[in-house]
Design a protein around this motif. Structure first.
Motif, PDB file in Angstrom:
ATOM      1  N   ARG A  49       0.841  -1.192   0.000  1.00 55.76           N
ATOM      2  CA  ARG A  49       0.000   0.000   0.000  1.00 55.76           C
ATOM      3  C   ARG A  49       0.877   1.242   0.000  1.00 55.76           C
ATOM      4  O   ARG A  49       1.878   1.309   0.705  1.00 55.76           O
ATOM      5  CB  ARG A  49      -0.903  -0.030   1.233  1.00 55.76           C
ATOM      6  N   ALA A  50       0.494   2.209  -0.838  1.00 55.65           N
ATOM      7  CA  ALA A  50       1.153   3.513  -0.800  1.00 55.65           C
ATOM      8  C   ALA A  50       0.251   4.444  -0.020  1.00 55.65           C
ATOM      9  O   ALA A  50      -0.944   4.563  -0.311  1.00 55.65           O
ATOM     10  CB  ALA A  50       1.366   4.043  -2.219  1.00 55.65           C
ATOM     11  N   ASP A  51       0.813   5.076   1.008  1.00 53.55           N
ATOM     12  CA  ASP A  51       0.014   5.910   1.885  1.00 53.55           C
ATOM     13  C   ASP A  51       0.479   7.360   1.754  1.00 53.55           C
ATOM     14  O   ASP A  51       1.543   7.709   2.249  1.00 53.55           O
ATOM     15  CB  ASP A  51       0.172   5.401   3.323  1.00 53.55           C
ATOM     16  N   ASP A  52      -0.309   8.156   1.038  1.00 56.16           N
ATOM     17  CA  ASP A  52       0.010   9.572   0.837  1.00 56.16           C
ATOM     18  C   ASP A  52       1.459   9.730   0.373  1.00 56.16           C
ATOM     19  O   ASP A  52       2.225  10.547   0.878  1.00 56.16           O
ATOM     20  CB  ASP A  52      -0.223  10.353   2.133  1.00 56.16           C
ATOM     21  N   LEU A  53       1.837   8.901  -0.609  1.00 58.21           N
ATOM     22  CA  LEU A  53       3.239   8.779  -1.004  1.00 58.21           C
ATOM     23  C   LEU A  53       3.650   9.871  -1.991  1.00 58.21           C
ATOM     24  O   LEU A  53       3.028  10.044  -3.039  1.00 58.21           O
ATOM     25  CB  LEU A  53       3.468   7.401  -1.634  1.00 58.21           C
ATOM     26  N   SER A  54       4.683  10.619  -1.643  1.00 59.51           N
ATOM     27  CA  SER A  54       5.279  11.575  -2.578  1.00 59.51           C
ATOM     28  C   SER A  54       6.730  11.201  -2.809  1.00 59.51           C
ATOM     29  O   SER A  54       7.446  10.881  -1.866  1.00 59.51           O
ATOM     30  CB  SER A  54       5.212  13.005  -2.025  1.00 59.51           C
ATOM     31  N   LEU A  55       7.138  11.237  -4.066  1.00 57.33           N
ATOM     32  CA  LEU A  55       8.521  10.916  -4.419  1.00 57.33           C
ATOM     33  C   LEU A  55       9.075  12.082  -5.218  1.00 57.33           C
ATOM     34  O   LEU A  55       8.377  12.653  -6.053  1.00 57.33           O
ATOM     35  CB  LEU A  55       8.581   9.642  -5.250  1.00 57.33           C
ATOM     36  N   ALA A  56      10.328  12.445  -4.961  1.00 52.14           N
ATOM     37  CA  ALA A  56      10.893  13.619  -5.618  1.00 52.14           C
ATOM     38  C   ALA A  56      12.332  13.376  -6.025  1.00 52.14           C
ATOM     39  O   ALA A  56      13.028  12.570  -5.417  1.00 52.14           O
ATOM     40  CB  ALA A  56      10.816  14.822  -4.679  1.00 52.14           C
ATOM     41  N   TYR A  57      12.746  14.042  -7.090  1.00 56.12           N
ATOM     42  CA  TYR A  57      14.161  14.138  -7.432  1.00 56.12           C
ATOM     43  C   TYR A  57      14.581  15.546  -7.080  1.00 56.12           C
ATOM     44  O   TYR A  57      14.165  16.502  -7.730  1.00 56.12           O
ATOM     45  CB  TYR A  57      14.392  13.887  -8.917  1.00 56.12           C
TER      46      TYR A  57
END
Lengths: 263, 320
Positions: free
Chosen positions: A8-16
């Motif tokens: 499960r992804a929970d409010d997932l933010s990914l950034a470079y």
């Protein structure tokens, strides 16, 4: 009855750096099903997959594996539970198919725990499942793109993880081998694994996926069974393309026929 | 096969010399008999240099294999990348300030090797350099040149220690004290132990960073461990024998040809072939300009340079 969710992804933010590529995604990936992630180039599909596999640390939110925060698991433990096949996989010259597939057993080995019968069974099974058993002793650089791709898939299968994430595993394959790979992945899902694939071809995604996740600009814009989710509206929104969405007369799956660029 | 080669090279090294004592007399001495002169030549001169050659060769062979796996570059050789130059410059500094090579040497050389290693691989991280194996070697050559001129400056400034430095900066295993080898042994063994620990993750790194990490490895930690291991091995070897180039290139190249690209399989043959190459080069150094001896570093360069040229001229540099 809905199957239990393992990933499960929970409010997932990914950034470079400062650029956010995946923006507050909440996602349940159903166990024992094949989930396809689709979307235009640069929508964050691959980054999402890297995030789900813990290779990309979340800027915000978390990935949960059976309720545990993935980033807090020991890496080897995580590697026994989540397998990843990235998009641009590259092996050294001279390596054979069997060599490559054996690497899939690394998470199951320790300093003192060397090669076991179970490892050998997993490798043999993976070679057979990906239809590369007859190529086991061939060097990777002597194979066609499709054969090589299937050798890599065999490595991921040999890892024997409950969750398997693959980034465009059918990219280099002809129609026949594309079908074989999807059948293989369906078989893995039917055996209870959670399989997530990034796919470019919307029609194959519709045909083989139990669950479809459509992404645009780092967000999930549609999610659900392909036959409920895929519409002309969605295709226009994702790709800027006018299309007819037909029904396959045999399977009833949506078939996307592009007509031209959206006005 | 490498083990047989090692035995043959080791025995030959005891039997053949540049002086008066030929194989026949040497064999006599070796089996317990023989005259005093032959006994002296075999046990006091050739036995230590054979041991030193074997130890240095094993260290350089293993270091080359590990460095190439860590850099994913078949040309990543300690001598070419400035690791050896870093180690020897550090030792020269110790000599110049009047320190003792026998006691300080190994540790100072390890620090120098680590700095050289970091500088070269740091340069390889620069944009565009990492993609092309040959560019890494160019970066290393530039670094080696820089460090070499530093050594020359020290020589000019300090004439007093010049002779000792000159003796030492020419790589050689002759006339080296077994005590120096014993002094470097802890460093070498530590390096070897570290190699065993990082071999598995380094092998996976050959499949790319993402795949390696996906298999439960920590690529950054593995690379760091590899660099420290290489620094220990090359630093230790350089402290004993001075800079000896190309061994770390030729040996893993041959090992991979025998057993394939996997580091875990290439390590043992590298460990055995390293001494073979250094011993053969050392034997050649005694024979080529009899009754004088050619510096060992020169002979390894004569053997190694054509291999480098051959690898670079191949249609494409093989990827690791």
């Amino acid at each position: 009855m809905t199957p239990p969710t393992v990933l499960r992804a929970d409010d997932l933010s990914l950034a470079y750096g400062r650029t956010t590529v995946v923006d507050s995604i909440g996602l349940d990936l159903p166990a024992g099903q094949l989930t396809a992630v689709v979307g235009p180039n640069g929508c964050g599909k691959s980054t999402l997959l890297a995030g789900l596999s813990r290779l990309h640390k979340p800027a915000r939110g978390a990935v949960l594996l059976d309720g545990q925060v993935l980033a807090r698991l020991p890496v080897r433990e995580a590697a026994r539970r989540i397998g990843l096949l990235p998009q641009s996989a590259d092996a050294p010259d001279g390596m054979t198919v069997a060599d490559l597939v054996r690497f899939g057993r690394q998470p199951h080995q320790g300093l003192l725990r060397q090669w076991s019968e179970q490892d050998q069974r997993a490798v043999d099974g993976a070679l057979a499942a990906a239809d590369v058993a007859t190529l086991a002793d061939r060097r990777l650089e002597t194979l066609s793109g499709g054969q090589r791709q299937r050798a890599w898939i065999a490595m991921a299968v040999a890892q024997d993880t409950p969750v398997l994430l693959l980034d465009e595993p059918t990219a280099a394959l002809d129609l026949g081998h594309q079908l074989e790979v999807f059948e293989l992945l369906r078989g893995l899902a039917a055996a209870g694994r959670t399989v997530v694939v990034v796919v470019h071809d919307l029609t194959s995604a519709c045909r083989y996926a139990d669950h479809l996740v459509a992404m645009l600009a780092g967000q999930v814009v549609a999610e659900g069974a392909p036959r409920e989710v895929v519409t002309t509206d969605l295709v226009r929104r994702l790709y800027g393309v006018e299309s007819s969405v037909l029904r396959d007369p045999v399977t009833g799956c949506p078939v996307v026929v592009p007509c031209g660029p959206a006005a | 096969m490498p083990a047989v080669l090692l035995a043959v090279a080791g025995i030959t090294s005891l039997l053949i010399g540049s002086g008066e004592v030929g194989p026949g007399r040497a064999l006599h001495a070796l089996t317990g008999g023989g005259d005093a002169e032959a006994s002296f030549a075999v046990w006091e001169l050739r036995w230590p240099r054979t041991l030193v050659a074997a130890g240095v060769g094993a260290a350089l062979g293993a270091a080359g294999a590990v460095l190439q796996a860590a850099a994913r570059n078949p040309l990543a050789e300690p001598g070419l990348l400035g690791v050896s130059a870093g180690a020897s410059t550090a030792v020269v500094v110790v000599i110049a300030v009047g320190g003792s090579v026998a006691t300080l040497g190994p540790y100072v050389a390890v620090v120098g090797a680590l700095l050289g290693c970091l500088a070269a691989l740091g340069a390889a991280r620069l944009r565009g350099v990492g993609d092309d194996p040959v560019r890494l070697v160019l970066a290393g050559a530039a670094l080696s040149g820089l460090l070499g001129s530093l050594t020359s400056i020290l020589l000019l400034v300090d004439q007093r220690s010049a002779d000792e430095v000159r003796f030492w900066t020419v790589g050689a295993v002759a006339g080296r004290d077994l005590g120096v080898l014993a002094g470097a042994l802890p460093v070498l063994l530590l390096g070897g132990l570290l190699v065993l620990l990082v071999a598995r993750p380094l092998a996976a790194l050959a499949l790319g960073e993402q795949v390696a990490a996906g298999l439960g490895n920590r690529p950054r930690r593995a690379r760091l461990g590899a660099m420290v291991a290489v620094a220990l091995l090359v630093g230790g070897a350089t402290a004993v024998a001075g800079p000896i180039g190309f061994v770390g290139l030729v040996v893993p190249f041959a090992a991979r040809a025998l057993v394939g690209p996997d580091l875990r399989r290439a390590l043992l043959p590298s460990l055995l072939l390293g001494p073979v190459v250094v011993l053969v080069a050392d034997i050649a150094s005694r024979l080529l300009v009899r009754p004088y001896e050619m510096p060992l570093g020169v002979v390894t360069a004569i053997i190694g340079a054509p291999v480098l040229v051959a690898v670079v001229r191949a249609r494409r540099v093989p990827t690791l």
